[in-house]
Write a protein that holds these residues in place. Structure first.
Motif, PDB file in Angstrom:
ATOM      1  N   GLY A 252      37.046 -28.100 -31.933  1.00 33.93           N
ATOM      2  CA  GLY A 252      38.437 -27.777 -32.231  1.00 33.93           C
ATOM      3  C   GLY A 252      38.578 -26.459 -32.949  1.00 33.93           C
ATOM      4  O   GLY A 252      39.592 -25.779 -32.828  1.00 33.93           O
TER       5      GLY A 252
ATOM      6  N   ALA B 251      40.326 -31.449 -37.981  1.00 35.28           N
ATOM      7  CA  ALA B 251      40.710 -32.590 -37.161  1.00 35.28           C
ATOM      8  C   ALA B 251      41.943 -32.310 -36.309  1.00 35.28           C
ATOM      9  O   ALA B 251      41.997 -32.641 -35.130  1.00 35.28           O
TER      10      ALA B 251
ATOM     11  N   ALA C 169      41.040 -30.209 -33.391  1.00 35.66           N
ATOM     12  CA  ALA C 169      40.261 -30.942 -32.399  1.00 35.66           C
ATOM     13  C   ALA C 169      41.183 -31.769 -31.510  1.00 35.66           C
ATOM     14  O   ALA C 169      41.024 -31.815 -30.290  1.00 35.66           O
ATOM     15  N   ALA C 170      42.159 -32.418 -32.130  1.00 34.65           N
ATOM     16  CA  ALA C 170      43.097 -33.213 -31.348  1.00 34.65           C
ATOM     17  C   ALA C 170      43.928 -32.339 -30.412  1.00 34.65           C
ATOM     18  O   ALA C 170      44.156 -32.674 -29.250  1.00 34.65           O
TER      19      ALA C 170
ATOM     20  N   LEU D  55      40.593 -37.850 -35.872  1.00 32.49           N
ATOM     21  CA  LEU D  55      40.247 -37.102 -34.662  1.00 32.49           C
ATOM     22  C   LEU D  55      40.655 -37.838 -33.394  1.00 32.49           C
ATOM     23  O   LEU D  55      40.399 -37.364 -32.291  1.00 32.49           O
TER      24      LEU D  55
ATOM     25  N   ALA E 133      33.208 -32.791 -32.746  1.00 36.26           N
ATOM     26  CA  ALA E 133      34.620 -32.673 -32.350  1.00 36.26           C
ATOM     27  C   ALA E 133      35.335 -31.622 -33.177  1.00 36.26           C
ATOM     28  O   ALA E 133      36.131 -30.837 -32.651  1.00 36.26           O
ATOM     29  N   THR E 134      35.047 -31.592 -34.480  1.00 38.63           N
ATOM     30  CA  THR E 134      35.670 -30.598 -35.347  1.00 38.63           C
ATOM     31  C   THR E 134      35.210 -29.196 -34.972  1.00 38.63           C
ATOM     32  O   THR E 134      36.001 -28.243 -34.952  1.00 38.63           O
TER      33      THR E 134
ATOM     34  N   LEU F  21      36.574 -41.300 -37.990  1.00 45.08           N
ATOM     35  CA  LEU F  21      36.996 -40.671 -36.735  1.00 45.08           C
ATOM     36  C   LEU F  21      38.471 -40.880 -36.417  1.00 45.08           C
ATOM     37  O   LEU F  21      38.969 -40.359 -35.418  1.00 45.08           O
TER      38      LEU F  21
ATOM     39  N   ALA G 165      32.084 -36.622 -35.570  1.00 43.03           N
ATOM     40  CA  ALA G 165      33.132 -35.913 -36.298  1.00 43.03           C
ATOM     41  C   ALA G 165      32.842 -34.421 -36.369  1.00 43.03           C
ATOM     42  O   ALA G 165      33.733 -33.585 -36.174  1.00 43.03           O
TER      43      ALA G 165
END
Length: 268
Positions: free
Chosen positions: A114, A118, A121-122, A148, A110-111, A145, A107
């Motif tokens: 980004g 979240a 990140a997506a 995300l 990925a954050t 998660l 998490a």
């Protein structure tokens, strides 16, 4: 909440040996909706349950990570592992969190990629996977998660991962267990009694799982991708040897403040 005084909560926690009694009391007071709930939360903490299990969450690199009873609690020193991964591959598109526990590392990576939580990140197209052998950890990681778009798999290390990830992983973060078997009884009771042994016990010298991960990693990393693993100070030379034997270009990063040692391996 007026029937339970903050000072009585602090006193109970202090008597139980909680070093940061005032800080913990503040968190417990904020979490409880009724005096009865507060009494129950304090009782669990006084009985030795980790604060994070009592609250239901742990703070990790600015995130609030759900932590269920029986699941490994992410340590603050592991934030250094995340920082090293982000510094090594700042434009990573595919991230794998192996031995993921609550999914805190995945998490946070990925954050961080980004740049703004979240949703960012997506939007940045980060493909996130996580895996753990413990079903309780997998359930917890799926909760953490979901926002995300992360996929969480159950199984033993790489066997849990989709085969189409082979050769595509930019960041492989593996917060493997690295406590030598003989030293597990010396751990604080919060870890020893409330966290799964599989997340703590790394075998005779603490490096059994690390060696397995290092041996298979080159098949999964993309060119220039990195493996980041946390380990103990005295285990660093043997960990470096395992990384090097797998053909990874290896370096070590140390954070004295957090007493954190991270071994980084790059696929050429």
């Amino acid at each position: 909440m007026s029937t339970v005084s903050p000072s009585s909560v602090v006193a109970a926690l202090r008597a139980a040996g909680c070093v940061f009694a005032e800080d913990e009391a503040e968190l417990l007071l904020a979490a409880a909706r009724t005096p009865e709930e507060l009494t129950a939360l304090v009782a669990r903490r006084v009985a030795g349950a980790p604060l994070e299990h009592v609250l239901g969450w742990a703070g990790f690199r600015g995130l609030r990570i759900t932590v269920e009873p029986g699941v490994f609690v992410p340590r603050r020193r592991t934030e250094f592992l995340v920082e090293q991964a982000l510094a090594q591959v700042p434009d990573a598109a595919v991230v794998v969190d192996l031995c993921c526990g609550s999914g805190a590392v995945g998490a946070a990576v990925a954050t961080g990629l980004g740049g703004d939580g979240a949703r960012a990140a997506a939007l940045h197209g980060v493909e996130l996977h996580a895996a753990d052998v413990d079903p309780a950890a997998v359930r917890c990681a799926r909760r953490n998660l979901a926002a995300l778009g992360g996929l969480v798999h159950t199984g033993d290390l790489f066997r849990a991962l989709p085969v189409d990830l082979r050769g595509r992983v930019d960041i492989l973060a593996a917060n493997v267990p690295y406590v030598p078997t003989g030293e597990v009884p010396l751990l604080p009771s919060e870890a020893r009694e409330h966290e799964p042994l599989v997340a703590l016990d790394g075998g005779a010298d603490g490096l059994d799982v690390l060696r397995r991960v290092a041996a298979e990693t080159p098949h999964w990393l993309a060119p220039g991708g990195c493996l980041v693993v946390e380990t103990g100070e005295r285990q660093v030379p043997a960990a470096v040897a395992a990384f090097t034997a797998s053909g990874l270009t290896t370096r070590v990063a140390v954070c004295e403040e957090l007493y954190a040692h991270v071994v980084i391996g790059i696929r050429p």
